[in-house]
Design a protein around this motif. Structure first.
Motif, mmCIF file in Angstrom:
data_model
loop_
_atom_site.group_PDB
_atom_site.id
_atom_site.type_symbol
_atom_site.label_atom_id
_atom_site.label_comp_id
_atom_site.label_asym_id
_atom_site.label_seq_id
_atom_site.Cartn_x
_atom_site.Cartn_y
_atom_site.Cartn_z
ATOM 1 N N GLY A 1 0.814 -1.206 0.000
ATOM 2 C CA GLY A 1 0.000 0.000 0.000
ATOM 3 C C GLY A 1 0.844 1.251 0.000
ATOM 4 N N MET A 2 0.365 2.250 0.714
ATOM 5 C CA MET A 2 1.021 3.555 0.727
ATOM 6 C C MET A 2 2.384 3.516 1.410
ATOM 7 N N TRP B 1 1.744 12.245 -8.202
ATOM 8 C CA TRP B 1 1.110 12.496 -6.911
ATOM 9 C C TRP B 1 1.047 13.992 -6.644
ATOM 10 N N SER B 2 -0.005 14.423 -5.940
ATOM 11 C CA SER B 2 -0.025 15.771 -5.371
ATOM 12 C C SER B 2 1.019 15.764 -4.278
ATOM 13 N N ALA B 3 1.751 16.870 -4.169
ATOM 14 C CA ALA B 3 2.842 16.890 -3.204
ATOM 15 C C ALA B 3 2.855 18.200 -2.426
ATOM 16 N N ARG B 4 3.415 18.134 -1.235
ATOM 17 C CA ARG B 4 3.583 19.311 -0.385
ATOM 18 C C ARG B 4 4.941 19.188 0.299
ATOM 19 N N VAL C 1 2.793 10.113 3.716
ATOM 20 C CA VAL C 1 1.633 10.068 2.821
ATOM 21 C C VAL C 1 0.410 10.421 3.653
ATOM 22 N N ARG C 2 -0.346 11.414 3.174
ATOM 23 C CA ARG C 2 -1.621 11.788 3.811
ATOM 24 C C ARG C 2 -2.673 11.760 2.726
ATOM 25 N N GLY C 3 -3.496 10.748 2.741
ATOM 26 C CA GLY C 3 -4.514 10.596 1.696
ATOM 27 C C GLY C 3 -3.843 10.415 0.354
ATOM 28 N N ALA C 4 -4.183 11.314 -0.608
ATOM 29 C CA ALA C 4 -3.599 11.234 -1.945
ATOM 30 C C ALA C 4 -2.477 12.246 -2.134
ATOM 31 N N THR C 5 -1.921 12.739 -1.023
ATOM 32 C CA THR C 5 -0.856 13.735 -1.076
ATOM 33 C C THR C 5 0.380 13.180 -0.380
ATOM 34 N N VAL C 6 1.534 13.369 -1.033
ATOM 35 C CA VAL C 6 2.787 12.973 -0.411
ATOM 36 C C VAL C 6 3.503 14.213 0.088
#
Length: 145
Positions: free
Chosen positions: A81-82, A110-113, A132-137
């Motif tokens: 998984g993630m 991936w959306s990233a921050r 990883v938080r939800g669909a954001t890395v």
């Protein structure tokens, strides 16, 4: 029991081990090989191969099997998984800051921050996924390890 029958029993047990891979039947097969050798060397002694079989089997199960299992099972299970992308390298596709950005990780976009204290990461930068938080890395530049 003749040496040939002991040997055949050892082969059948070893082949059956392929179905379970717990190494118990393989240890019993080793005992059967001991019984085969004893029966071949002392064909007139009918009870000794059984004793040799039992002693070798017990020794193999008690002494050889545990370290063999520890050796074979010491690698860590694969990450699923993630969790498998935490620590993975990524390439910045669109500048990444604490509010927006995009990276490519393992061939996926991936959306990233970044974290609030991190500088903006420009497109083309090599980064490492830290969370990883939800669909954001969340990523950090390579200089931050």
């Amino acid at each position: 029991m003749s040496a040939l029958l002991w040997f055949i029993a050892a082969l059948v047990l070893a082949a059956a081990e392929l179905l379970g891979a717990e190494f118990v039947l393989l240890m019993v097969a080793g005992g059967a090989l001991g019984g085969a050798a004893t029966a071949a060397l002392l064909p007139d002694n009918h009870w000794l191969p059984f004793v040799v079989f039992a002693v070798i089997t017990v020794l193999l199960v008690v002494v050889v099997r545990p370290p063999l299992l520890r050796h074979l099972n010491r690698q860590e299970p694969p990450q699923l998984g993630m969790r498998r992308i935490i620590g993975a390298p990524a390439t910045v596709l669109a500048p990444v800051d604490e509010h927006r950005g995009e990276v490519k990780v393992h061939g996926e976009v991936w959306s990233a921050r970044t974290y609030a204290s991190e500088p903006i990461l420009d497109a083309g930068a090599e980064v490492t996924v830290t969370e990883v938080r939800g669909a954001t890395v969340y990523v950090r530049g390579e200089s931050h390890g």
